[in-house]
Design a protein around this motif. Structure first.
Motif, PDB file in Angstrom:
ATOM      1  N   UNK A 299     -16.767  24.797  14.418  1.00 35.61           N
ATOM      2  CA  UNK A 299     -16.153  24.669  13.099  1.00 35.61           C
ATOM      3  C   UNK A 299     -14.637  24.758  13.165  1.00 35.61           C
ATOM      4  N   UNK A 300     -14.109  25.403  14.196  1.00 31.62           N
ATOM      5  CA  UNK A 300     -12.654  25.495  14.409  1.00 31.62           C
ATOM      6  C   UNK A 300     -12.261  24.445  15.444  1.00 31.62           C
ATOM      7  N   UNK A 301     -12.307  23.181  15.031  1.00 28.97           N
ATOM      8  CA  UNK A 301     -12.281  22.062  15.974  1.00 28.97           C
ATOM      9  C   UNK A 301     -10.980  21.915  16.752  1.00 28.97           C
ATOM     10  N   UNK A 302      -9.857  22.368  16.185  1.00 30.84           N
ATOM     11  CA  UNK A 302      -8.589  22.230  16.900  1.00 30.84           C
ATOM     12  C   UNK A 302      -8.519  23.136  18.128  1.00 30.84           C
ATOM     13  N   UNK A 303      -9.490  24.040  18.267  1.00 35.70           N
ATOM     14  CA  UNK A 303      -9.544  24.945  19.409  1.00 35.70           C
ATOM     15  C   UNK A 303     -10.647  24.555  20.384  1.00 35.70           C
ATOM     16  N   UNK A 304     -11.206  23.379  20.217  1.00 29.48           N
ATOM     17  CA  UNK A 304     -12.317  22.963  21.072  1.00 29.48           C
ATOM     18  C   UNK A 304     -11.791  22.377  22.377  1.00 29.48           C
ATOM     19  N   UNK A 305     -11.366  23.253  23.259  1.00 27.25           N
ATOM     20  CA  UNK A 305     -10.765  22.870  24.533  1.00 27.25           C
ATOM     21  C   UNK A 305     -11.446  23.656  25.649  1.00 27.25           C
ATOM     22  N   UNK A 306     -12.022  22.949  26.592  1.00 23.98           N
ATOM     23  CA  UNK A 306     -12.731  23.609  27.683  1.00 23.98           C
ATOM     24  C   UNK A 306     -11.902  23.812  28.929  1.00 23.98           C
ATOM     25  N   UNK A 307     -10.751  23.146  28.992  1.00 29.14           N
ATOM     26  CA  UNK A 307      -9.868  23.259  30.157  1.00 29.14           C
ATOM     27  C   UNK A 307      -8.425  23.298  29.663  1.00 29.14           C
ATOM     28  N   UNK A 308      -7.977  24.444  29.136  1.00 33.02           N
ATOM     29  CA  UNK A 308      -6.643  24.521  28.525  1.00 33.02           C
ATOM     30  C   UNK A 308      -5.523  24.270  29.525  1.00 33.02           C
ATOM     31  N   UNK A 309      -4.664  23.316  29.211  1.00 31.57           N
ATOM     32  CA  UNK A 309      -3.585  22.923  30.121  1.00 31.57           C
ATOM     33  C   UNK A 309      -2.628  24.068  30.408  1.00 31.57           C
ATOM     34  N   UNK A 310      -2.352  24.883  29.396  1.00 33.71           N
ATOM     35  CA  UNK A 310      -1.315  25.904  29.554  1.00 33.71           C
ATOM     36  C   UNK A 310      -1.773  27.138  30.329  1.00 33.71           C
ATOM     37  N   UNK A 311      -3.010  27.148  30.775  1.00 29.00           N
ATOM     38  CA  UNK A 311      -3.475  28.252  31.614  1.00 29.00           C
ATOM     39  C   UNK A 311      -2.585  28.414  32.842  1.00 29.00           C
ATOM     40  N   UNK A 312      -2.175  27.300  33.433  1.00 30.76           N
ATOM     41  CA  UNK A 312      -1.352  27.390  34.652  1.00 30.76           C
ATOM     42  C   UNK A 312       0.016  27.968  34.349  1.00 30.76           C
ATOM     43  N   UNK A 313       0.534  27.729  33.129  1.00 29.89           N
ATOM     44  CA  UNK A 313       1.813  28.334  32.746  1.00 29.89           C
ATOM     45  C   UNK A 313       1.666  29.854  32.610  1.00 29.89           C
TER      46      UNK A 313
END
Length: 425
Positions: A299-313
């Motif tokens: 329901x919180x679709x803008x957070x539907x990310x399984x591999x967040x790019x900024x993890x490496x930052x």
């Protein structure tokens, strides 16, 4: 201030170059060579400073090669909506409303700032093509921020059937230099296509490419200003308690911006990464192992990310020290049912309507907060953008009028060949 490529540390570029390119060699994200420290007096006197003074002092060290202080002030005054009020919800918690921009999402500021940067940096005789993937709000903010910016073309990818009608309308109704493309896949598929394009040497011979996701330094760095503005407002409410900030997190650009503010001296004691069922980061904190996985629709679709790019930052900020990351960041995973229950509870008891993402953030904060702490949740979007969800528990919630019949979008399979063909037009 120069920037280096996390994956290829010998690649060092200016802010201008980092903004224009988006990604470096080997799909590496750019980060500042160092993080400037703000003097203790900055925070001691922050309640006496105007927001524009705070913004200039915090952001200017990152853009000195590209802006004078006067140019930066003019740009910030054009793009920043400074009325981001803190509202106390409970005795030890507050909500900071970040949805004051034209598309009613916190990403408006970063998108508009970046649009001005690319408008300033781009060669008008050789337009820049901005490629962006969105799970909802980023595409809306980028479309609005870059609309009719001279010398820039924008191609937005969004997952078919996984954004709200209001979000789709915001992306597909503008036309001009804004092109929206729905992909038969997930946000992660869209993001993978964007990264592939940015790494495609043959394509870059034909087109000048840049990105507008939070992978771009000009997108995520301005977002750290919210944290300084928040501290200005809650400083006198803390009464000796430690300050904790909960951040609804998808691609983790906003949380990363907050961590940069912390590294600059912001007196925050803890961040809470609020996740929905896409819990890759939460599992990392629990196990120490990071495993990307396919995103799932919530329901919180803008957070539907399984591999967040900024993890490496985040890893880079803490020297890849897991214990240091755990000390500064906790995580809570909120289900769809819990999200609906939280919207209902806050509406019925406090007469305040949270959007689904902010509801995830608020409940995550409540699950994490200790009596010796004061918590602030970043409210990232207006509930008006998610009326179909809100009306499940608040039937009287008004429905915004959305007419998609006159909008334009293209549809493609999850295919880089099809995507590249669009970019080469």
């Amino acid at each position: 201030m120069n920037y280096y490529n996390i994956n290829y540390k010998d690649e060092i570029v200016s802010f201008k170059e980092a903004t224009l390119r988006g990604l470096g060699k080997e799909k590496g994200l750019f980060v500042p060579e160092y993080i400037p420290s703000l003097p203790s007096s900055f925070f001691e006197e922050i309640t006496q400073k105007s927001n524009i003074e705070i913004a200039i002092e915090a952001l200017y060290p990152y853009v000195t090669d590209s802006f004078t202080r006067e140019e930066l002030q003019k740009t910030l005054e054009e793009v920043f909506v400074f009325d981001t009020p803190v509202r106390e919800l409970l005795s030890n918690t507050s909500v900071l409303e970040l949805f004051r921009g034209p598309t009613m999402a916190f990403k408006d500021v970063g998108a508009r700032f970046m649009a001005r940067c690319l408008g300033k940096f781009s060669d008008k005789n050789n337009p820049t093509t901005v490629v962006v993937a969105t799970s909802g709000d980023t595409g809306s903010a980028v479309a609005n921020g870059f609309y009719k910016v001279e010398g820039v073309r924008v191609v937005i990818l969004f997952p078919k059937g996984k954004v709200s009608p209001f979000q789709e309308y915001q992306m597909t109704s503008l036309g001009a230099n804004i092109q929206a493309v729905e992909v038969d896949g997930t946000f992660d598929d869209c993001q993978a296509l964007v990264k592939q394009a940015l790494a495609d040497t043959s394509l870059k011979k034909e087109r000048v490419l840049s990105s507008a996701n939070s992978i771009n330094v000009a997108r995520f760095l301005p977002q750290m200003l919210y944290y300084f503005f928040a501290y200005k407002q809650v400083k006198n409410l803390l009464e000796g308690k430690d300050w904790v900030v909960a951040v609804p997190s998808g691609n983790f650009g906003n949380l990363t911006a907050g961590l940069y503010a912390y590294k600059m001296g912001l007196p925050v004691s803890k961040f809470v990464a609020a996740n929905n069922a896409n819990d890759t980061f939460a599992i990392y904190l629990q196990t120490g192992n990071y495993h990307a996985k396919p995103s799932v629709a919530t329901l919180s679709n803008a957070m539907d990310v399984g591999d967040p790019s900024n993890f490496v930052r985040i890893q880079e900020l803490f020297g890849h020290n897991l214990e240091a990351i755990r000390k500064m960041i906790s995580s809570a995973v909120i289900s769809d049912q819990e999200t609906l229950d939280e919207i209902t509870y806050i509406h019925n008891t406090l007469d305040y309507t949270l959007d689904p993402h902010s509801a995830v953030g608020h409940l995550a904060l409540q699950k994490s907060l200790l009596p010796i702490q004061y918590g602030t949740v970043l409210s990232t979007a207006s509930p008006k953008k998610f009326d179909e969800v809100i009306r499940r528990v608040i039937p009287s919630f008004p429905i915004p009028k959305v007419d998609l019949s006159a909008c334009h979008k293209e549809s493609i399979e999850n295919s880089y060949t099809a995507y590249k063909e669009i970019l080469l037009r």
